[in-house]
Enzyme design. Structure first.
Site, short mmCIF file in Angstrom:
data_model
loop_
_atom_site.label_atom_id
_atom_site.label_comp_id
_atom_site.label_asym_id
_atom_site.label_seq_id
_atom_site.Cartn_x
_atom_site.Cartn_y
_atom_site.Cartn_z
N GLY A 70 2.00 -36.32 11.74
CA GLY A 70 1.49 -35.48 10.66
C GLY A 70 1.98 -36.04 9.35
N GLY A 71 2.81 -35.27 8.66
CA GLY A 71 3.34 -35.73 7.38
C GLY A 71 2.23 -35.89 6.35
N HIS A 72 1.29 -34.94 6.35
CA HIS A 72 0.19 -35.02 5.38
C HIS A 72 -0.49 -33.66 5.23
CE1 HIS A 72 -1.95 -35.67 9.25
NE2 HIS A 72 -2.94 -35.01 8.65
N ALA A 73 -1.36 -33.58 4.24
CA ALA A 73 -2.23 -32.42 4.02
C ALA A 73 -3.60 -32.98 3.69
CB ALA A 73 -1.71 -31.56 2.88
N ARG A 120 1.57 -30.48 7.00
CA ARG A 120 2.01 -30.29 8.37
C ARG A 120 2.85 -31.45 8.86
NH1 ARG A 120 -3.52 -31.21 9.45
NH2 ARG A 120 -3.63 -30.06 7.50
#
Length: 128
Positions: free
Chosen positions: A41-44, A90
């Site tokens: 994840g580590g993104h939007a 997330r």
């Protein structure tokens, strides 16, 4: 999501666009063989909406919305879905042999991502 079946025969779960999924489905993907000690994840997303299902194993989502509200969601049943609207950061952890299925509202577009948390937080500050 509804499941149909029995322990003797097994189960089926059905998701229909605009009925169980609040958007038209333009893309489906799944992730698997993710090592247990890896965080994904580590993104939007700027526009993308998603419905996520753990079809096997357990998947934990740590989320943060554009207002800074943080929540944790644990998916561990194949008839359980997590709706992620746009502008939700997330981070995701997988159990051993977990499989994530994603129903997505848009085709892949790299420009739709916030991959840098500081850029995401800046958007939040710009909205205030």
């Amino acid at each position: 999501m509804n499941k149909i079946g029995s322990p003797e025969l097994g189960y089926i779960t059905i998701s229909e666009a605009q009925k169980d999924v609040p958007f038209d489905i333009k893309r489906v993907y799944w992730t698997y063989y993710t090592p247990q000690d890896v965080s994904r994840g580590g993104h939007a997303h700027k526009n993308l909406q998603q419905l996520i299902v753990a079809v096997a194993g357990t998947i934990t989502f740590n989320t943060e919305d554009k207002n800074g509200d943080k929540k944790v969601f644990v998916l561990n049943s194949p008839n359980q879905g997590l709706f992620i609207p746009k502008l939700i950061w997330r981070d995701i952890k997988f159990s051993h042999s977990a499989v994530l299925l994603c129903l997505a509202s848009e085709l892949y577009d790299e420009e739709d991502y916030f991959r840098n948390y500081e850029d995401f937080k800046k958007l939040r500050n710009d909205l205030l």
